[in-house]
Design an enzyme around this catalytic site. Structure first.
Site, PDB file in Angstrom:
ATOM      1  N   GLU A 187      45.621  40.267  41.211  1.00  0.00           N
ATOM      2  CA  GLU A 187      46.189  39.206  40.367  1.00  0.00           C
ATOM      3  C   GLU A 187      45.169  38.129  39.989  1.00  0.00           C
ATOM      4  O   GLU A 187      45.420  36.929  40.145  1.00  0.00           O
ATOM      5  CB  GLU A 187      47.417  38.594  41.048  1.00  0.00           C
ATOM      6  CG  GLU A 187      48.519  39.615  41.320  1.00  0.00           C
ATOM      7  CD  GLU A 187      49.713  39.041  42.057  1.00  0.00           C
ATOM      8  OE1 GLU A 187      49.724  37.818  42.328  1.00  0.00           O
ATOM      9  OE2 GLU A 187      50.637  39.809  42.377  1.00  0.00           O
ATOM     10  N   GLU A 293      53.006  49.382  42.740  1.00  0.00           N
ATOM     11  CA  GLU A 293      54.069  48.623  43.410  1.00  0.00           C
ATOM     12  C   GLU A 293      55.396  48.808  42.676  1.00  0.00           C
ATOM     13  O   GLU A 293      56.132  47.851  42.445  1.00  0.00           O
ATOM     14  CB  GLU A 293      53.704  47.136  43.492  1.00  0.00           C
ATOM     15  CG  GLU A 293      52.370  46.864  44.168  1.00  0.00           C
ATOM     16  CD  GLU A 293      52.028  45.376  44.279  1.00  0.00           C
ATOM     17  OE1 GLU A 293      52.953  44.540  44.217  1.00  0.00           O
ATOM     18  OE2 GLU A 293      50.830  45.060  44.429  1.00  0.00           O
TER      19      GLU A 293
END
EC number: 3.2.1.8
Length: 407
Positions: A187, A293
């Site tokens: 991220e 994910e």
């Protein structure tokens, strides 16, 4: 007023107008057929990983306590050939204090995976969240981000990068023979398309990303695969920003092998077309793609959830099945560009999405799920989501049949 001739809708068009975003009449019909499949125990159902053995590996995120649960263990052994730690390999778990590494929980997952012939993904070496603050304190214990003196700022930058390299060296040397796939940074791009303004970036600029990948390659060798992992990779301006960042780094010789697409998605968002475009964009750079994910939330954003699992309408499960049907058809189509698909959990009894499943009530105490409807009260994190293909009772859902037997 003009006289307008209103032609009757054809049945097909009428059905299309009633379908959730992205669903076709064909996928709706398929979803209905999956609902008629037997609601059997997942422990007796056809193996998910074997269904895709010629396309990509199938993974699940786990917490160590789940390895003590007999049914979770049976589920992992039956349906998954890849595993990732949901939390215990993040920086704050591995090195909570400088120089004090704790591998106990991470080792449990590695040991389980090796004993069962499973691939392992490491998540994650660098993140702006779940990272101990000592990384960002100078030698006097002061926050590095507050330093204004140029000389001291450079000293702080070098100290941070040294700490980062030590962190990565210690972990990678320990697991390089056991773990092949590594989320090196997580991220690093914000939703606005700029590099995330984290303490890492404020102190070291883009160099922390470069050092992270270079250190992982230096201490792990050429046999491990290094990934940049992020969410909303299908959404602009983030997608193009991530693409440009990776392209720049690769041109500078930074060793990046692939992109991890978190894929925390919804039944109607993002579209399969955007997902396909994203995978193809990064594949064109010579990068591997992994779905790292995956969960398909029952709700939009912000979530307006049902308070219990049983309160979720049957139609939501059929809509979800149609989404999974389309999604895995796309993954199969792109299987030459995708090496792994990992669910961010095993079954619906454990999902991080419950923590943000807020329940809205009107003045009369009725649950309000319409995102445009007024409400009187919100109970944060009191609802239930159902993002996976296995239910909380370890039975298969329509979504399971959708990806095992899609048409």
């Amino acid at each position: 007023m003009r006289n307008v001739v209103r032609k009757p809708l054809t049945i097909g068009l009428a059905l299309t107008l009633l379908l959730p975003m992205g669903m076709t009449a064909t996928s709706a019909k398929n979803a209905d057929s999956y609902a008629k499949k037997p609601h059997i125990s997942a422990l007796n159902a056809p193996q998910l990983d074997q269904r895709y053995k010629n396309e990509f590996t199938i993974g699940a995120a786990v917490e160590p306590y789940q390895l003590q649960n007999e049914k979770d263990v049976q589920m992992l052994k039956r349906h998954f050939n890849s595993i990732v730690a949901e939390n215990v390999m993040k920086p704050i778990s591995i090195q909570p204090e400088e120089g004090k590494f704790n591998f106990e929980q991470a080792d449990r997952i590695v040991k389980f995976a090796k004993a069962n012939g499973m691939d392992i993904r490491f998540h994650t070496l660098v993140w702006h969240s779940q990272v101990p603050q000592w990384f960002f304190l100078d030698k006097e214990g002061k926050p590095m981000v507050n330093e204004t003196d140029p000389v001291k700022r450079e000293q702080n930058k070098q100290l941070l990068l040294k700490r980062l390299e030590t962190h990565i060296k210690t972990i990678v040397e320990r697991y390089k023979d056991d773990i092949k796939y590594w989320d090196v940074v997580n991220e690093v791009v914000g939703d606005d398309g700029k590099l995330r303004n984290s303490p890492w970036y404020q102190i070291a600029g883009i160099d922390y990303i470069k050092v992270a990948f270079q250190a992982a390659r230096k201490y792990g060798g050429d046999n491990i695969k290094l990934y940049m992992n992020d969410y909303n990779t299908e959404v602009e301006p983030k997608r193009t920003a991530l693409y440009n960042l990776v392209k720049q780094l690769k041109e500078e010789g930074v060793p990046i092998d692939g992109i991890g697409h978190q894929s925390h998605i919804q039944i109607g968002w993002p579209s399969e077309a955007e997902i396909e475009k994203t995978i193809n964009m990064f594949a064109a750079l010579g990068l591997d793609n992994q779905i790292t994910e995956l969960d398909v939330s029952m709700y939009g954003w912000p979530p307006r959830a049902y308070p219990t699992y049983d309160a979720i309408p049957k139609q939501k499960f059929l809509d979800q099945a149609a989404r999974y049907d389309r999604l895995f058809k796309l993954y199969e189509k792109l299987s030459d560009k995708i090496s792994n698909v990992t669910f961010w959990g095993i079954a619906d009894n454990h999902t991080w999405l419950d923590s943000r499943a807020d329940v809205y009530y009107d003045a009369n105490g009725n649950v309000v799920v319409d995102p445009n409807a007024p409400y009187a009260k919100v109970e944060k994190g009191k609802g239930k989501d159902a993002p996976f293909v296995f239910g909380p009772d370890y039975k298969v859902k329509p979504a399971y049949w959708a990806i095992i037997d899609h048409k």
